[in-house]
Scaffold this motif. Structure first.
Motif, PDB file in Angstrom:
ATOM      1  N   ALA A 175       0.835  -1.213   0.000  1.00  0.00           N
ATOM      2  CA  ALA A 175       0.000   0.000   0.000  1.00  0.00           C
ATOM      3  C   ALA A 175       0.866   1.258   0.000  1.00  0.00           C
ATOM      4  CB  ALA A 175      -0.925  -0.010   1.216  1.00  0.00           C
ATOM      5  N   SER A 176       1.957   1.223   0.757  1.00  0.00           N
ATOM      6  CA  SER A 176       2.870   2.374   0.803  1.00  0.00           C
ATOM      7  C   SER A 176       3.482   2.627  -0.572  1.00  0.00           C
ATOM      8  CB  SER A 176       3.979   2.123   1.831  1.00  0.00           C
ATOM      9  OG  SER A 176       3.441   2.010   3.130  1.00  0.00           O
ATOM     10  N   HIS A 177       3.811   1.547  -1.256  1.00  0.00           N
ATOM     11  CA  HIS A 177       4.374   1.676  -2.598  1.00  0.00           C
ATOM     12  C   HIS A 177       3.345   2.275  -3.560  1.00  0.00           C
ATOM     13  CE1 HIS A 177       6.825   0.803  -6.086  1.00  0.00           C
ATOM     14  NE2 HIS A 177       5.837   0.079  -6.624  1.00  0.00           N
ATOM     15  N   LYS A 178       2.099   1.822  -3.450  1.00  0.00           N
ATOM     16  CA  LYS A 178       1.032   2.353  -4.296  1.00  0.00           C
ATOM     17  C   LYS A 178       0.775   3.831  -3.994  1.00  0.00           C
ATOM     18  CE  LYS A 178      -0.355  -1.128  -6.842  1.00  0.00           C
ATOM     19  NZ  LYS A 178      -0.343  -1.061  -8.324  1.00  0.00           N
ATOM     20  N   LYS A 204      -6.039  13.160  -7.372  1.00  0.00           N
ATOM     21  CA  LYS A 204      -6.146  13.521  -5.962  1.00  0.00           C
ATOM     22  C   LYS A 204      -6.929  12.467  -5.184  1.00  0.00           C
ATOM     23  CE  LYS A 204      -7.532  17.331  -2.958  1.00  0.00           C
ATOM     24  NZ  LYS A 204      -8.122  18.699  -2.890  1.00  0.00           N
ATOM     25  N   ASP A 205      -8.031  11.991  -5.781  1.00  0.00           N
ATOM     26  CA  ASP A 205      -8.836  10.951  -5.127  1.00  0.00           C
ATOM     27  C   ASP A 205      -8.037   9.653  -4.958  1.00  0.00           C
ATOM     28  OD1 ASP A 205     -10.927  12.692  -5.018  1.00  0.00           O
ATOM     29  OD2 ASP A 205     -11.999  11.858  -6.762  1.00  0.00           O
ATOM     30  N   ASN A 206      -7.206   9.377  -5.956  1.00  0.00           N
ATOM     31  CA  ASN A 206      -6.375   8.165  -5.899  1.00  0.00           C
ATOM     32  C   ASN A 206      -5.386   8.234  -4.728  1.00  0.00           C
ATOM     33  OD1 ASN A 206      -5.814   5.628  -6.992  1.00  0.00           O
ATOM     34  ND2 ASN A 206      -4.030   6.400  -8.097  1.00  0.00           N
ATOM     35  N   VAL A 207      -4.804   9.423  -4.538  1.00  0.00           N
ATOM     36  CA  VAL A 207      -3.888   9.626  -3.410  1.00  0.00           C
ATOM     37  C   VAL A 207      -4.634   9.452  -2.096  1.00  0.00           C
ATOM     38  CG1 VAL A 207      -2.489  11.331  -2.179  1.00  0.00           C
ATOM     39  CG2 VAL A 207      -2.291  11.107  -4.660  1.00  0.00           C
ATOM     40  N   ALA A 208      -5.809  10.045  -2.016  1.00  0.00           N
ATOM     41  CA  ALA A 208      -6.604   9.946  -0.789  1.00  0.00           C
ATOM     42  C   ALA A 208      -6.963   8.488  -0.489  1.00  0.00           C
ATOM     43  CB  ALA A 208      -7.871  10.789  -0.927  1.00  0.00           C
ATOM     44  N   HIS A 209      -7.292   7.740  -1.553  1.00  0.00           N
ATOM     45  CA  HIS A 209      -7.647   6.324  -1.382  1.00  0.00           C
ATOM     46  C   HIS A 209      -6.479   5.531  -0.802  1.00  0.00           C
ATOM     47  CE1 HIS A 209      -9.043   2.285  -2.220  1.00  0.00           C
ATOM     48  NE2 HIS A 209      -7.941   2.064  -2.953  1.00  0.00           N
ATOM     49  N   TYR A 210      -5.305   5.704  -1.388  1.00  0.00           N
ATOM     50  CA  TYR A 210      -4.152   4.926  -0.918  1.00  0.00           C
ATOM     51  C   TYR A 210      -3.632   5.417   0.431  1.00  0.00           C
ATOM     52  CZ  TYR A 210      -3.867   2.110  -5.114  1.00  0.00           C
ATOM     53  OH  TYR A 210      -4.144   1.208  -6.107  1.00  0.00           O
ATOM     54  N   GLU A 211      -3.871   6.703   0.728  1.00  0.00           N
ATOM     55  CA  GLU A 211      -3.533   7.181   2.070  1.00  0.00           C
ATOM     56  C   GLU A 211      -4.398   6.474   3.106  1.00  0.00           C
ATOM     57  OE1 GLU A 211      -1.879  11.754   1.435  1.00  0.00           O
ATOM     58  OE2 GLU A 211      -4.024  11.398   1.779  1.00  0.00           O
ATOM     59  N   SER A 212      -5.666   6.317   2.770  1.00  0.00           N
ATOM     60  CA  SER A 212      -6.590   5.633   3.675  1.00  0.00           C
ATOM     61  C   SER A 212      -6.223   4.157   3.824  1.00  0.00           C
ATOM     62  CB  SER A 212      -8.024   5.767   3.152  1.00  0.00           C
ATOM     63  OG  SER A 212      -8.921   5.036   3.963  1.00  0.00           O
ATOM     64  N   VAL A 213      -5.946   3.509   2.684  1.00  0.00           N
ATOM     65  CA  VAL A 213      -5.572   2.084   2.708  1.00  0.00           C
ATOM     66  C   VAL A 213      -4.272   1.882   3.476  1.00  0.00           C
ATOM     67  CG1 VAL A 213      -4.850   0.124   1.292  1.00  0.00           C
ATOM     68  CG2 VAL A 213      -6.782   1.544   0.568  1.00  0.00           C
ATOM     69  N   THR A 214      -3.300   2.739   3.198  1.00  0.00           N
ATOM     70  CA  THR A 214      -1.999   2.619   3.863  1.00  0.00           C
ATOM     71  C   THR A 214      -2.138   2.802   5.365  1.00  0.00           C
ATOM     72  OG1 THR A 214      -0.848   3.445   1.904  1.00  0.00           O
ATOM     73  CG2 THR A 214       0.345   3.549   3.988  1.00  0.00           C
ATOM     74  N   GLU A 215      -2.947   3.759   5.772  1.00  0.00           N
ATOM     75  CA  GLU A 215      -3.134   4.018   7.198  1.00  0.00           C
ATOM     76  C   GLU A 215      -3.804   2.831   7.888  1.00  0.00           C
ATOM     77  OE1 GLU A 215      -2.489   5.856  10.622  1.00  0.00           O
ATOM     78  OE2 GLU A 215      -1.804   6.561   8.657  1.00  0.00           O
ATOM     79  N   ARG A 216      -4.815   2.243   7.218  1.00  0.00           N
ATOM     80  CA  ARG A 216      -5.489   1.078   7.803  1.00  0.00           C
ATOM     81  C   ARG A 216      -4.531  -0.104   7.941  1.00  0.00           C
ATOM     82  NH1 ARG A 216      -9.500   2.195   3.997  1.00  0.00           N
ATOM     83  NH2 ARG A 216      -9.020   0.235   2.900  1.00  0.00           N
TER      84      ARG A 216
END
Length: 319
Positions: A175-178, A204-216
């Motif tokens: 997820a961090s890589h993505k 921007k939405d893609n960044v927000a999505h992976y930020e959320s996934v990475t955090e989880r």
């Protein structure tokens, strides 16, 4: 496969085809509480059984060597006596020589005593100990199977936790890589004059999505590490308790070996060996019979100066 988090090292269970299996000591250089490292203790217990078999084999070979030595000494004695009897030696020299040869037969008798002591006090005791200590079932030592079963029971949930940790680590890193790729893509979109507002919004939405996934996934990963740290003391304690039992099991064997080594020392001790003293006494008695002057006198009496020489005399012719 392993990863580090601070001072914590997580290692996946090693497969049966890893290079370590080709080494003479695959357990070296790893912590005991790592997956499957308990097999070092199991291997030690099984090695103790093999050492008992090896000891029995070695000392049986020693008994054969001593028996052959005794037989060779007796054969040497008979052959040597026969040669002396057939020689031109005589008198006290002949007697002393033959009796001194016979005295060395005590070495054979001493070997017989040593052989008997080794058989009864070392080999037989080692066999009895092995049979009582390493009782087998389906070609496996029962006690060792119990140790292995207990180790596996303790390590099962721990290995499952390590698997979850490594899976969570992989997902977090992925997820961090993505996320990193999404941020790079967003930066490119921002500077690209041909990008539409829709393109920028998607980036921007893609960044927000992976930020959320990475955090989880980071949260899941961190919680599992925390869970591992909380369970680690009890896990280590339980593993070391079983290890202590294997230590006691091995210590008992080592004490038995120490006792057998003492029996070996006792078997060859000269201090309590009557054969050695008997041989020494026989040699002394044989040597005491040795009388050089008597042998010289005997020779002179029968063959030398005390014999009557027939000198030639003038003999006339009688017709």
């Amino acid at each position: 496969m392993y990863f580090y988090l601070g001072e914590v090292q997580c290692i996946l269970p090693q497969g049966q085809t890893t290079p370590e299996k080709c080494l003479s000591n695959p357990w070296h250089g790893k912590g005991f509480c790592e997956p499957n490292q308990y097999k070092a203790a199991i291997d030690r217990c099984e090695g103790g059984h093999k050492s008992c078999d090896l000891g029995i084999e070695i000392y049986k070979d020693l008994v054969k060597v001593l028996e052959n030595c005794s037989e060779s000494l007796r054969q040497w004695s008979l052959t040597s006596q026969r040669k002396i009897v057939q020689s031109k030696e005589f008198g006290t020299t002949k007697v002393t020589w033959i009796e001194s040869i016979k005295a060395f037969e005590k070495l054979a008798e001493r070997n017989d005593d040593i052989t008997e002591n080794i058989q009864h006090n070392v080999i037989d005791k080692m066999i009895a100990y092995k049979n009582s200590k390493y009782e087998k079932s389906f070609r496996r030592v029962i006690k060792v199977k119990e140790f292995e079963k207990d180790f596996k029971k303790i390590q099962k949930s721990w290995s499952e936790l390590l698997d979850k940790i490594n899976e969570a680590k992989q997902e977090f890193h992925h997820a961090s890589h993505k996320l990193h790729q999404a941020k790079q893509s967003e930066n490119v979109t921002k500077t690209d004059v041909s990008s539409t507002d829709e393109d920028k919004k998607k980036a921007k939405d893609n960044v927000a999505h992976y930020e959320s996934v990475t955090e989880r996934r980071k949260s899941t990963y961190s919680k599992l590490i925390k869970d591992m740290k909380e369970k680690q003391p009890d896990y280590e304690e339980n593993m070391f308790k079983i290890l202590s039992r294997t230590d006691d099991f091995e210590r008992d064997r080592l004490n038995q070996f120490k006792s057998l080594f003492g029996a070996l020392q006792e078997a060859v001790s000269i201090e309590k060996d009557t054969r050695h003293n008997e041989m020494s006494d026989l040699l002394k008695k044989a040597i005491d019979k040795y009388d050089i002057n008597s042998d010289i006198q005997f020779f002179n009496q029968h063959y030398g100066r005390e014999t009557k020489t027939k000198w030639p005399v003038f003999e006339d012719v009688h017709e």
